[in-house]
Design a protein around this motif. Sequence first.
Motif, PDB file in Angstrom:
ATOM      1  N   ASN A  64      12.106  14.719   5.656  1.00  0.00           N
ATOM      2  CA  ASN A  64      10.745  14.681   5.696  1.00  0.00           C
ATOM      3  C   ASN A  64       9.990  14.291   4.370  1.00  0.00           C
ATOM      4  O   ASN A  64      10.449  14.351   3.362  1.00  0.00           O
ATOM      5  CB  ASN A  64      10.180  16.225   5.906  1.00  0.00           C
ATOM      6  CG  ASN A  64       8.841  16.150   5.980  1.00  0.00           C
ATOM      7  OD1 ASN A  64       8.389  15.549   6.976  1.00  0.00           O
ATOM      8  ND2 ASN A  64       8.268  17.419   5.522  1.00  0.00           N
ATOM      9  N   THR A  65       9.122  13.219   4.765  1.00  0.00           N
ATOM     10  CA  THR A  65       8.406  12.587   3.503  1.00  0.00           C
ATOM     11  C   THR A  65       6.939  13.134   3.530  1.00  0.00           C
ATOM     12  O   THR A  65       6.607  12.774   4.688  1.00  0.00           O
ATOM     13  CB  THR A  65       8.905  10.958   3.559  1.00  0.00           C
ATOM     14  OG1 THR A  65       8.362  10.329   2.563  1.00  0.00           O
ATOM     15  CG2 THR A  65       8.050  10.374   4.950  1.00  0.00           C
ATOM     16  N   LYS A  66       6.206  12.745   2.582  1.00  0.00           N
ATOM     17  CA  LYS A  66       4.754  12.880   2.369  1.00  0.00           C
ATOM     18  C   LYS A  66       4.078  11.641   1.991  1.00  0.00           C
ATOM     19  O   LYS A  66       2.781  11.612   2.316  1.00  0.00           O
ATOM     20  CB  LYS A  66       4.558  14.033   1.078  1.00  0.00           C
ATOM     21  CG  LYS A  66       5.199  15.341   1.252  1.00  0.00           C
ATOM     22  CD  LYS A  66       4.634  16.045   2.444  1.00  0.00           C
ATOM     23  CE  LYS A  66       5.252  17.414   2.483  1.00  0.00           C
ATOM     24  NZ  LYS A  66       4.898  18.322   3.705  1.00  0.00           N
ATOM     25  N   SER A  67       4.639  10.832   1.888  1.00  0.00           N
ATOM     26  CA  SER A  67       4.057   9.345   1.660  1.00  0.00           C
ATOM     27  C   SER A  67       5.311   8.112   1.903  1.00  0.00           C
ATOM     28  O   SER A  67       6.517   8.619   1.831  1.00  0.00           O
ATOM     29  CB  SER A  67       3.452   9.270   0.228  1.00  0.00           C
ATOM     30  OG  SER A  67       4.329   9.152  -0.942  1.00  0.00           O
ATOM     31  N   ALA A  68       4.781   7.137   2.277  1.00  0.00           N
ATOM     32  CA  ALA A  68       5.619   6.010   2.196  1.00  0.00           C
ATOM     33  C   ALA A  68       4.891   4.612   1.517  1.00  0.00           C
ATOM     34  O   ALA A  68       3.659   4.679   1.554  1.00  0.00           O
ATOM     35  CB  ALA A  68       5.795   5.598   3.857  1.00  0.00           C
ATOM     36  N   PHE A  69       5.883   3.954   0.811  1.00  0.00           N
ATOM     37  CA  PHE A  69       5.273   2.594   0.414  1.00  0.00           C
ATOM     38  C   PHE A  69       5.564   1.497   1.241  1.00  0.00           C
ATOM     39  O   PHE A  69       6.758   1.215   1.704  1.00  0.00           O
ATOM     40  CB  PHE A  69       6.067   2.689  -1.091  1.00  0.00           C
ATOM     41  CG  PHE A  69       5.919   0.866  -1.838  1.00  0.00           C
ATOM     42  CD1 PHE A  69       4.646   0.589  -2.438  1.00  0.00           C
ATOM     43  CD2 PHE A  69       6.906   0.119  -1.405  1.00  0.00           C
ATOM     44  CE1 PHE A  69       4.258  -0.579  -2.862  1.00  0.00           C
ATOM     45  CE2 PHE A  69       6.441  -1.190  -2.124  1.00  0.00           C
ATOM     46  CZ  PHE A  69       5.393  -1.422  -2.753  1.00  0.00           C
ATOM     47  N   ARG A 127       0.829  -1.277  -0.167  1.00  0.00           N
ATOM     48  CA  ARG A 127       0.046   0.078   0.105  1.00  0.00           C
ATOM     49  C   ARG A 127       0.823   1.203   0.026  1.00  0.00           C
ATOM     50  O   ARG A 127       2.067   1.181   0.424  1.00  0.00           O
ATOM     51  CB  ARG A 127      -0.934   0.081   1.365  1.00  0.00           C
ATOM     52  CG  ARG A 127      -0.276   0.379   2.305  1.00  0.00           C
ATOM     53  CD  ARG A 127      -1.100  -0.037   3.665  1.00  0.00           C
ATOM     54  NE  ARG A 127      -0.360   0.457   5.093  1.00  0.00           N
ATOM     55  CZ  ARG A 127       0.480  -0.119   5.590  1.00  0.00           C
ATOM     56  NH1 ARG A 127       0.417  -1.407   5.488  1.00  0.00           N
ATOM     57  NH2 ARG A 127       0.892   0.120   6.715  1.00  0.00           N
ATOM     58  N   GLU A 128       0.353   2.340  -0.301  1.00  0.00           N
ATOM     59  CA  GLU A 128       0.851   3.545  -0.323  1.00  0.00           C
ATOM     60  C   GLU A 128       0.557   4.448   1.002  1.00  0.00           C
ATOM     61  O   GLU A 128      -0.858   4.534   1.145  1.00  0.00           O
ATOM     62  CB  GLU A 128       0.913   4.606  -1.368  1.00  0.00           C
ATOM     63  CG  GLU A 128       1.601   5.830  -1.298  1.00  0.00           C
ATOM     64  CD  GLU A 128       1.291   6.694  -2.553  1.00  0.00           C
ATOM     65  OE1 GLU A 128       2.115   7.576  -2.819  1.00  0.00           O
ATOM     66  OE2 GLU A 128       0.443   6.294  -3.445  1.00  0.00           O
ATOM     67  N   ASP A 129       0.997   4.469   2.119  1.00  0.00           N
ATOM     68  CA  ASP A 129       0.268   5.164   3.304  1.00  0.00           C
ATOM     69  C   ASP A 129       0.755   6.427   3.258  1.00  0.00           C
ATOM     70  O   ASP A 129       2.020   7.087   3.413  1.00  0.00           O
ATOM     71  CB  ASP A 129       1.153   4.480   4.458  1.00  0.00           C
ATOM     72  CG  ASP A 129       0.386   4.602   5.784  1.00  0.00           C
ATOM     73  OD1 ASP A 129      -0.058   5.563   6.002  1.00  0.00           O
ATOM     74  OD2 ASP A 129       0.164   3.463   6.292  1.00  0.00           O
ATOM     75  N   THR A 130      -0.263   7.533   3.534  1.00  0.00           N
ATOM     76  CA  THR A 130      -0.169   8.939   3.618  1.00  0.00           C
ATOM     77  C   THR A 130      -0.772   9.450   4.857  1.00  0.00           C
ATOM     78  O   THR A 130      -0.861  10.452   5.368  1.00  0.00           O
ATOM     79  CB  THR A 130      -0.779   9.490   2.435  1.00  0.00           C
ATOM     80  OG1 THR A 130      -2.218   9.266   2.472  1.00  0.00           O
ATOM     81  CG2 THR A 130      -0.062   9.158   1.161  1.00  0.00           C
ATOM     82  N   SER A 131      -0.836   8.340   5.966  1.00  0.00           N
ATOM     83  CA  SER A 131      -1.545   8.937   7.278  1.00  0.00           C
ATOM     84  C   SER A 131      -0.501   9.484   7.875  1.00  0.00           C
ATOM     85  O   SER A 131       0.802   9.301   8.041  1.00  0.00           O
ATOM     86  CB  SER A 131      -1.767   7.702   8.005  1.00  0.00           C
ATOM     87  OG  SER A 131      -0.774   6.687   8.226  1.00  0.00           O
ATOM     88  N   ALA A 136       4.745  10.576  10.241  1.00  0.00           N
ATOM     89  CA  ALA A 136       5.775  11.320  11.485  1.00  0.00           C
ATOM     90  C   ALA A 136       6.483  10.286  12.065  1.00  0.00           C
ATOM     91  O   ALA A 136       7.718  10.413  12.432  1.00  0.00           O
ATOM     92  CB  ALA A 136       4.653  11.822  12.543  1.00  0.00           C
ATOM     93  N   GLN A 137       5.807   9.047  12.367  1.00  0.00           N
ATOM     94  CA  GLN A 137       6.803   7.765  13.157  1.00  0.00           C
ATOM     95  C   GLN A 137       8.116   7.739  11.987  1.00  0.00           C
ATOM     96  O   GLN A 137       9.337   7.700  12.582  1.00  0.00           O
ATOM     97  CB  GLN A 137       5.993   6.655  13.161  1.00  0.00           C
ATOM     98  CG  GLN A 137       6.728   5.663  13.697  1.00  0.00           C
ATOM     99  CD  GLN A 137       5.929   4.302  13.985  1.00  0.00           C
ATOM    100  OE1 GLN A 137       4.868   4.202  13.484  1.00  0.00           O
ATOM    101  NE2 GLN A 137       6.458   3.299  14.749  1.00  0.00           N
ATOM    102  N   VAL A 138       7.839   7.561  10.764  1.00  0.00           N
ATOM    103  CA  VAL A 138       9.135   6.825   9.927  1.00  0.00           C
ATOM    104  C   VAL A 138       9.994   8.309   9.639  1.00  0.00           C
ATOM    105  O   VAL A 138      11.134   8.187   9.502  1.00  0.00           O
ATOM    106  CB  VAL A 138       8.492   6.491   8.550  1.00  0.00           C
ATOM    107  CG1 VAL A 138       8.028   5.144   8.961  1.00  0.00           C
ATOM    108  CG2 VAL A 138       7.562   7.439   8.011  1.00  0.00           C
ATOM    109  N   THR A 139       9.458   9.638   9.753  1.00  0.00           N
ATOM    110  CA  THR A 139      10.373  10.652   9.440  1.00  0.00           C
ATOM    111  C   THR A 139      11.353  10.819  10.826  1.00  0.00           C
ATOM    112  O   THR A 139      12.362  11.164  10.530  1.00  0.00           O
ATOM    113  CB  THR A 139       9.528  11.773   9.099  1.00  0.00           C
ATOM    114  OG1 THR A 139       8.741  11.656   7.977  1.00  0.00           O
ATOM    115  CG2 THR A 139      10.297  13.161   9.297  1.00  0.00           C
TER     116      THR A 139
END
Length: 508
Positions: A107-112, A80-84, A89-92
């Motif tokens: 800083n990221t706006k989305s994660a795969f 999935r692509e996660d944008t929550s 905030a956790q992965v950043t």
Amino acid sequence: MLQTQDYLGRLAITLWTLSVLSQFQYPVSQNSRQAVNNNGLLTFTEQLSDNIPLLNSGRDFIAPLWTHLDNRRGGTISYREDTSSAVLAQVTAAVNQYFPNLPIPFNTKSAFVATWDRVPYSSGEGVVTFQLVLLSNVDQSFILFNYGNIAETRQQWLARYGTVDFAHSYTSLLTSSELSSNSNVNVNGRWVFQVYNVCDTLNCTEDEVCRFRDGYGCGCLEGQRPNPETFDAIEFCASSTGTMSLSRCQLFESDFTPEILHLNDPNCTGTVKDGRVLFHFDNKDHICGTTLSRNGTHFIYQNSIHSNLPTAVITRKRWMNITFSCVYPLIQTLSMTKEIQAEQSVISIDLPGQGAYQIHMIPYHDAQFTRPYEGGVRVGVQVNQQIYMAVEVEGVDRSQIATVLDNCWATPVNESEYQIRWNLIIRECPNPEDGTVEVIQNGIDTTSRFSFRIFTFTGASDRIFVHCQVHLCLVQNGRCAQSCIPGRRRRRRRSLDFYHSAAITIGL
């Protein structure tokens, strides 16, 4: 959440447009096609159904745990692509904690996120749970591997990421089950890597272009090769110091990277500045193997730029030796262009009661043996260039006599029994350790022919001397030379078909 296809549990799933992957700075082609594989990996250039991992797969891939998995027997595989905001905030925060020295905070706006949850090994030895997370913004990209319960297995497995020209493996000292209890960021089961765009790290100038030749480097733009034979060498001398700079892109085009070049002292390597590779010496703290001499009018400080030599007996790669000096400038490019002196060696043999005949060894330009290298004329022959050799016998009846090449070999000096040698033909057949040798014609006529690619003896000489042992054969007794086809070689009894033997040498 999209589940995997269930055809044999091994098909890849194509990832359609995801913004995080379009930004992900992985050094692959821009027309990449991402796919999740049920057997524990993500590919970029094509779908992949291999269940046995390959160390050198010839593909671009990210593999948290590449092995033979069977999701038909249980478990789930999803991506999935996660944008929550909570996940981002956790992965950043995690990336900035693991990499505190980043020039710009990440800083990221989305994660795969791709997850393999309790998927069984095909061998039935247990189940595995692991996750792949890709994070990226415009400037930076990261790979996260998260491992849950990983059962030990005797199956082949691989945890690695890489491209066709680059690979990184971090699990060579671990067992599969130890993935979840080890880490490179001090968090058990978590492995994090920063991914670089290879071309961005090279700092190619506006006159260079990032290009791939056995690896990435800065190649030359068209029109930027003013002196390709000397690498656009520029020398600067002041008192007892000297600096030589070479064009980085021209070195790259000739398969010389800055990392393999050094002065007489191997510890004195070059530095790259503005698209040039600089080598410097002085007579104080940076002597670098410089020699001092005089010729009656000048003091001459002299040094040379060398390439690292391989450890093998022979090499078909060019090696460098550019000598430069101060105050009197002297630039020599040695070993770049090989010369051939067509010394058409002749052996005259008198056979009592049988007359006389002559044996010639002649090198040719072409496979048709129509253009010989003329005697007394030096002709430049590049290393790795194919050369064609003919051994001809004159003064015998070609309807009854054939010439057979028994053994041919090369030495760096004109001594056939010299201790350093490289076999070309062994017992009438090509040396199996040299895939460039071809026996074109042997034992069917008074002329025998073979070819090989020119080489040099590593660190010894830029000339080679070819020697051959030959014998004459009576064709009426049947086939004179044995077959070199694997499995069909046969031992031939030495009898009357051996009429006379001789040796001949030619210098290249």
